[in-house]
Design a protein around this motif. Structure first.
Motif, PDB file in Angstrom:
ATOM      1  N   GLU A  19      -3.451   1.340 -13.734  1.00  0.00           N
ATOM      2  CA  GLU A  19      -3.169   2.275 -13.676  1.00  0.00           C
ATOM      3  C   GLU A  19      -4.448   2.977 -12.669  1.00  0.00           C
ATOM      4  O   GLU A  19      -5.239   1.986 -12.840  1.00  0.00           O
ATOM      5  CB  GLU A  19      -3.997   3.700 -14.377  1.00  0.00           C
ATOM      6  N   GLY A  20      -4.348   3.869 -11.421  1.00  0.00           N
ATOM      7  CA  GLY A  20      -5.470   3.418 -10.266  1.00  0.00           C
ATOM      8  C   GLY A  20      -5.801   2.990  -9.739  1.00  0.00           C
ATOM      9  O   GLY A  20      -6.570   3.138  -8.479  1.00  0.00           O
ATOM     10  N   MET A  21      -4.848   2.063  -9.372  1.00  0.00           N
ATOM     11  CA  MET A  21      -4.958   1.352  -7.966  1.00  0.00           C
ATOM     12  C   MET A  21      -3.881   1.600  -6.780  1.00  0.00           C
ATOM     13  O   MET A  21      -3.392   2.506  -7.009  1.00  0.00           O
ATOM     14  CB  MET A  21      -4.214  -0.167  -8.370  1.00  0.00           C
ATOM     15  N   ALA A  22      -4.929   1.897  -5.765  1.00  0.00           N
ATOM     16  CA  ALA A  22      -4.066   2.737  -4.306  1.00  0.00           C
ATOM     17  C   ALA A  22      -3.423   1.497  -3.495  1.00  0.00           C
ATOM     18  O   ALA A  22      -3.958   0.123  -4.359  1.00  0.00           O
ATOM     19  CB  ALA A  22      -5.733   2.471  -3.031  1.00  0.00           C
ATOM     20  N   ALA A  23      -3.054   1.661  -3.203  1.00  0.00           N
ATOM     21  CA  ALA A  23      -1.059   0.793  -2.406  1.00  0.00           C
ATOM     22  C   ALA A  23      -1.923   0.019  -1.894  1.00  0.00           C
ATOM     23  O   ALA A  23      -1.447  -1.121  -2.149  1.00  0.00           O
ATOM     24  CB  ALA A  23      -0.374   1.798  -1.887  1.00  0.00           C
ATOM     25  N   GLY A  24      -3.623  -0.478  -1.007  1.00  0.00           N
ATOM     26  CA  GLY A  24      -3.318  -0.920  -0.388  1.00  0.00           C
ATOM     27  C   GLY A  24      -4.297  -1.720  -0.917  1.00  0.00           C
ATOM     28  O   GLY A  24      -4.175  -2.774  -0.530  1.00  0.00           O
ATOM     29  N   ASP A  25      -4.842  -1.254  -2.096  1.00  0.00           N
ATOM     30  CA  ASP A  25      -5.749  -2.541  -2.559  1.00  0.00           C
ATOM     31  C   ASP A  25      -3.979  -3.253  -3.435  1.00  0.00           C
ATOM     32  O   ASP A  25      -4.950  -4.988  -3.250  1.00  0.00           O
ATOM     33  CB  ASP A  25      -6.394  -2.222  -3.970  1.00  0.00           C
ATOM     34  N   VAL A  27      -1.322  -4.430  -2.115  1.00  0.00           N
ATOM     35  CA  VAL A  27      -1.173  -5.197  -1.132  1.00  0.00           C
ATOM     36  C   VAL A  27      -2.728  -6.364  -0.157  1.00  0.00           C
ATOM     37  O   VAL A  27      -1.820  -7.548  -0.507  1.00  0.00           O
ATOM     38  CB  VAL A  27      -1.258  -4.570   0.887  1.00  0.00           C
ATOM     39  N   ASP A  28      -3.639  -6.145  -0.786  1.00  0.00           N
ATOM     40  CA  ASP A  28      -4.469  -6.892  -0.688  1.00  0.00           C
ATOM     41  C   ASP A  28      -4.336  -7.904  -1.411  1.00  0.00           C
ATOM     42  O   ASP A  28      -4.658  -9.270  -1.136  1.00  0.00           O
ATOM     43  CB  ASP A  28      -5.622  -6.464  -0.436  1.00  0.00           C
ATOM     44  N   HIS A  29      -4.285  -7.624  -2.003  1.00  0.00           N
ATOM     45  CA  HIS A  29      -4.031  -8.776  -3.422  1.00  0.00           C
ATOM     46  C   HIS A  29      -2.934  -9.617  -2.883  1.00  0.00           C
ATOM     47  O   HIS A  29      -3.639 -10.972  -3.647  1.00  0.00           O
ATOM     48  CB  HIS A  29      -4.311  -8.100  -5.558  1.00  0.00           C
ATOM     49  N   ILE A  30      -1.759  -8.817  -2.710  1.00  0.00           N
ATOM     50  CA  ILE A  30      -1.030  -9.937  -2.595  1.00  0.00           C
ATOM     51  C   ILE A  30      -1.003 -10.656  -1.199  1.00  0.00           C
ATOM     52  O   ILE A  30      -0.572 -11.643  -0.906  1.00  0.00           O
ATOM     53  CB  ILE A  30       0.221  -9.241  -2.335  1.00  0.00           C
ATOM     54  N   ASP A  31      -1.517  -9.985  -0.529  1.00  0.00           N
ATOM     55  CA  ASP A  31      -1.859 -10.684   0.526  1.00  0.00           C
ATOM     56  C   ASP A  31      -2.661 -12.093   0.734  1.00  0.00           C
ATOM     57  O   ASP A  31      -2.383 -13.205   1.380  1.00  0.00           O
ATOM     58  CB  ASP A  31      -2.189 -10.194   2.005  1.00  0.00           C
ATOM     59  N   HIS A  32      -3.955 -11.907  -0.147  1.00  0.00           N
ATOM     60  CA  HIS A  32      -4.581 -12.746  -0.074  1.00  0.00           C
ATOM     61  C   HIS A  32      -4.449 -14.295  -0.983  1.00  0.00           C
ATOM     62  O   HIS A  32      -4.245 -14.923  -0.503  1.00  0.00           O
ATOM     63  CB  HIS A  32      -6.079 -11.962  -0.374  1.00  0.00           C
ATOM     64  N   GLY A  33      -3.617 -13.270  -2.210  1.00  0.00           N
ATOM     65  CA  GLY A  33      -2.925 -14.604  -2.701  1.00  0.00           C
ATOM     66  C   GLY A  33      -1.590 -15.385  -1.760  1.00  0.00           C
ATOM     67  O   GLY A  33      -2.179 -16.784  -2.480  1.00  0.00           O
ATOM     68  N   GLU A  34      -0.969 -14.816  -1.337  1.00  0.00           N
ATOM     69  CA  GLU A  34      -0.269 -15.671   0.106  1.00  0.00           C
ATOM     70  C   GLU A  34      -1.516 -16.189   0.746  1.00  0.00           C
ATOM     71  O   GLU A  34      -0.317 -17.428   0.251  1.00  0.00           O
ATOM     72  CB  GLU A  34       0.682 -14.230   0.525  1.00  0.00           C
ATOM     73  N   LEU A  35      -2.171 -15.841   1.397  1.00  0.00           N
ATOM     74  CA  LEU A  35      -2.855 -16.530   1.479  1.00  0.00           C
ATOM     75  C   LEU A  35      -3.540 -17.860   1.465  1.00  0.00           C
ATOM     76  O   LEU A  35      -2.906 -19.146   2.108  1.00  0.00           O
ATOM     77  CB  LEU A  35      -3.798 -15.715   3.318  1.00  0.00           C
ATOM     78  N   VAL A  36      -4.308 -17.501  -0.022  1.00  0.00           N
ATOM     79  CA  VAL A  36      -5.052 -18.807  -0.493  1.00  0.00           C
ATOM     80  C   VAL A  36      -3.671 -19.927  -0.304  1.00  0.00           C
ATOM     81  O   VAL A  36      -3.869 -21.566  -0.753  1.00  0.00           O
ATOM     82  CB  VAL A  36      -5.226 -18.142  -1.823  1.00  0.00           C
ATOM     83  N   SER A  37      -3.060 -19.173  -1.167  1.00  0.00           N
ATOM     84  CA  SER A  37      -1.771 -20.242  -2.422  1.00  0.00           C
ATOM     85  C   SER A  37      -0.982 -20.987  -0.652  1.00  0.00           C
ATOM     86  O   SER A  37      -0.988 -22.065  -0.809  1.00  0.00           O
ATOM     87  CB  SER A  37      -0.302 -20.016  -2.970  1.00  0.00           C
ATOM     88  N   ARG A  38      -0.880 -20.442   0.439  1.00  0.00           N
ATOM     89  CA  ARG A  38      -0.110 -21.129   1.410  1.00  0.00           C
ATOM     90  C   ARG A  38      -1.737 -22.422   1.762  1.00  0.00           C
ATOM     91  O   ARG A  38      -1.128 -23.284   1.902  1.00  0.00           O
ATOM     92  CB  ARG A  38      -0.202 -20.587   2.765  1.00  0.00           C
ATOM     93  N   LEU A  39      -2.514 -22.377   2.331  1.00  0.00           N
ATOM     94  CA  LEU A  39      -3.146 -23.389   2.406  1.00  0.00           C
ATOM     95  C   LEU A  39      -3.918 -24.002   0.989  1.00  0.00           C
ATOM     96  O   LEU A  39      -3.958 -25.604   2.167  1.00  0.00           O
ATOM     97  CB  LEU A  39      -5.164 -22.716   2.502  1.00  0.00           C
ATOM     98  N   ALA A  40      -4.068 -23.601  -0.403  1.00  0.00           N
ATOM     99  CA  ALA A  40      -3.645 -24.539  -1.096  1.00  0.00           C
ATOM    100  C   ALA A  40      -2.411 -25.838  -1.331  1.00  0.00           C
ATOM    101  O   ALA A  40      -2.577 -26.900  -1.256  1.00  0.00           O
ATOM    102  CB  ALA A  40      -3.747 -23.983  -3.026  1.00  0.00           C
TER     103      ALA A  40
END
Length: 212
Positions: A19-25, A27-40
């Motif tokens: 609980e307590g997760m801001a919607a923006g946070d 999205v940040d986690h999802i986008d960063h995971g996507e970026l790193v996984s594409r590079l990987a």
């Protein structure tokens, strides 16, 4: 099975009742995971890794920062000028927190280990265990390189993204932290057309977040 960032992150939030997760946070986690996984994915293919290793690396890349889900609502954020020392120390708990969360959700042990050690450095200066060289799981060593670059070229609440060449120069200066064979393969990757697509994707993410 190859995981999708948004599906796995939301599943973990729901299953662990975070609980307590801001919607923006989120999205940040999802986008960063996507970026790193594409590079990987690109780097693992370039290194001619077998299918099962590439799947492990992809899935660990998607989830490598999941531990930040428990702490990002309290820090990381919203103050320009960088994280305070106490925040940096707290942030360094995220690999262990992530590993614990993944174990609780029943993810495979090999994936949990890859996430736990993705901030270890080849010279032994990393965390949480300060292990070095081939003591570090191979998947973690590869993610280390991709995560470092992805972080540098991404906007953060406390700083603007670095240009790609500036990010690469910074990594070259700190090359002792990386498995040199993986790092050389990554540098080779930066001269490909596929890499240009990664930079465009990162730029799209930065435009979406509007931190500053």
């Amino acid at each position: 099975m190859y995981y999708e960032s948004s599906t796995e992150i939301n599943k973990i939030i729901e299953s662990l009742h975070i609980e307590g997760m801001a919607a923006g946070d989120v999205v940040d986690h999802i986008d960063h995971g996507e970026l790193v996984s594409r590079l990987a994915d690109m780097l693992a293919l370039r290194l001619n890794l077998d299918d099962s290793t590439r799947e492990l690396i992809h899935n660990a890349s998607v989830l490598h920062d999941v531990g930040k889900l428990k702490i990002s609502q309290n820090i990381y954020g919203r103050v320009k000028g960088g994280l305070r020392i106490v925040e940096m120390r707290y942030m360094r708990t995220h690999p262990k927190l992530g590993a614990e969360m993944l174990m609780e959700c029943g993810y495979p042990e090999e994936l949990v280990s890859a996430v736990l050690h993705h901030h270890e450095s080849f010279d032994g200066s990393g965390y949480p265990s300060a292990i070095s060289g081939e003591e570090i799981p191979y998947a973690s060593r590869l993610i280390k390189v991709c995560d470092a670059f992805a972080t540098l070229i991404s906007d953060r609440p406390y700083r603007r993204a670095f240009e790609a060449q500036t990010a690469l120069n910074s990594m070259i200066a700190d090359n002792m932290m990386y498995d040199i064979k993986i790092f050389v393969a990554f540098m080779d990757l930066t001269h490909t057309s596929e890499f240009e697509n990664i930079l465009s994707f990162a730029d799209d993410i930065n435009k979406k977040h509007h931190y500053m």
